[in-house]
Design a protein around this motif. Structure first.
Motif, PDB file in Angstrom:
ATOM      1  N   TRP A  91      15.965 -41.574 -22.759  1.00  0.00           N
ATOM      2  CA  TRP A  91      15.430 -41.939 -21.156  1.00  0.00           C
ATOM      3  C   TRP A  91      15.161 -40.559 -20.506  1.00  0.00           C
ATOM      4  CZ3 TRP A  91      20.886 -44.515 -20.205  1.00  0.00           C
ATOM      5  CH2 TRP A  91      21.036 -45.650 -20.569  1.00  0.00           C
ATOM      6  N   ALA A  92      14.149 -40.466 -19.858  1.00  0.00           N
ATOM      7  CA  ALA A  92      13.438 -39.315 -19.361  1.00  0.00           C
ATOM      8  C   ALA A  92      14.125 -39.486 -17.683  1.00  0.00           C
ATOM      9  CB  ALA A  92      12.061 -39.445 -19.090  1.00  0.00           C
ATOM     10  N   LYS A  93      14.063 -40.595 -17.393  1.00  0.00           N
ATOM     11  CA  LYS A  93      14.615 -40.840 -15.878  1.00  0.00           C
ATOM     12  C   LYS A  93      15.325 -42.384 -15.912  1.00  0.00           C
ATOM     13  CE  LYS A  93      12.710 -40.746 -11.144  1.00  0.00           C
ATOM     14  NZ  LYS A  93      11.221 -40.241 -10.619  1.00  0.00           N
ATOM     15  N   VAL A  94      16.333 -42.632 -15.109  1.00  0.00           N
ATOM     16  CA  VAL A  94      16.843 -43.852 -14.801  1.00  0.00           C
ATOM     17  C   VAL A  94      17.186 -43.970 -13.279  1.00  0.00           C
ATOM     18  CG1 VAL A  94      18.827 -45.269 -15.261  1.00  0.00           C
ATOM     19  CG2 VAL A  94      17.915 -43.827 -17.081  1.00  0.00           C
ATOM     20  N   ARG A  95      16.570 -44.925 -12.939  1.00  0.00           N
ATOM     21  CA  ARG A  95      16.638 -45.453 -11.304  1.00  0.00           C
ATOM     22  C   ARG A  95      17.379 -46.571 -11.236  1.00  0.00           C
ATOM     23  NH1 ARG A  95      11.243 -45.233  -8.642  1.00  0.00           N
ATOM     24  NH2 ARG A  95      10.668 -46.097 -10.605  1.00  0.00           N
ATOM     25  N   VAL A  96      18.469 -46.791 -10.409  1.00  0.00           N
ATOM     26  CA  VAL A  96      19.458 -47.741  -9.950  1.00  0.00           C
ATOM     27  C   VAL A  96      19.104 -48.242  -8.621  1.00  0.00           C
ATOM     28  CG1 VAL A  96      21.898 -48.837 -10.270  1.00  0.00           C
ATOM     29  CG2 VAL A  96      20.894 -47.065 -11.702  1.00  0.00           C
ATOM     30  N   PHE A  97      19.005 -49.583  -8.476  1.00  0.00           N
ATOM     31  CA  PHE A  97      19.069 -50.242  -7.152  1.00  0.00           C
ATOM     32  C   PHE A  97      19.960 -51.260  -7.039  1.00  0.00           C
ATOM     33  CE2 PHE A  97      14.812 -48.186  -8.104  1.00  0.00           C
ATOM     34  CZ  PHE A  97      14.776 -47.498  -6.852  1.00  0.00           C
ATOM     35  N   ASP A  98      21.245 -51.205  -6.222  1.00  0.00           N
ATOM     36  CA  ASP A  98      22.050 -52.286  -6.170  1.00  0.00           C
ATOM     37  C   ASP A  98      21.988 -52.720  -4.668  1.00  0.00           C
ATOM     38  OD1 ASP A  98      23.272 -51.785  -8.617  1.00  0.00           O
ATOM     39  OD2 ASP A  98      24.376 -50.235  -8.118  1.00  0.00           O
ATOM     40  N   SER A  99      22.068 -53.960  -4.476  1.00  0.00           N
ATOM     41  CA  SER A  99      21.969 -54.417  -3.085  1.00  0.00           C
ATOM     42  C   SER A  99      22.986 -55.959  -3.307  1.00  0.00           C
ATOM     43  CB  SER A  99      20.545 -55.078  -2.871  1.00  0.00           C
ATOM     44  OG  SER A  99      19.917 -55.901  -3.658  1.00  0.00           O
TER      45      SER A  99
END
Length: 101
Positions: A91-99
């Protein structure tokens, strides 16, 4: 309310084989926890290349949990932890979006 948990992975090795490997790992480890009402994992659709499309990722994971408590349990689930341990090296980058939905 249900909780939508969306994770976008940018890989160090973006070869088709490594992208497919991460999608397969998501399907193996991340759709077995209690409280999941929707699961999907897949590759970025590069053909949708409009100004508003963020294409800076390789694999998207989409989960909807019946509630926040189910999401919280998922975070500590042994299969979720195993997934992270096996895959995070690429993984170079992980973005998490919770709603709440």
């Amino acid at each position: 309310m249900q909780l939508a948990h969306n994770v976008f992975f940018k890989l160090k090795d973006q070869s088709p084989a490594r992208v497919d490997e991460l999608v397969a790992a998501c399907k193996k480890y991340l759709n077995v926890q209690p409280g999941i009402v929707f699961f999907a994992a897949g590759k970025v659709c590069k053909e949708l290349n409009r100004d508003v499309n963020d294409l800076d990722w390789d694999v998207g994971l989409h989960l909807i949990f019946k509630d926040k408590a189910s999401h919280d349990s998922y975070q500590d689930d042994p299969t979720h932890i195993k997934f992270i341990e096996e895959q995070k090296h690429n993984w170079a980058k992980v973005r998490v979006f919770d709603s709440l939905v």
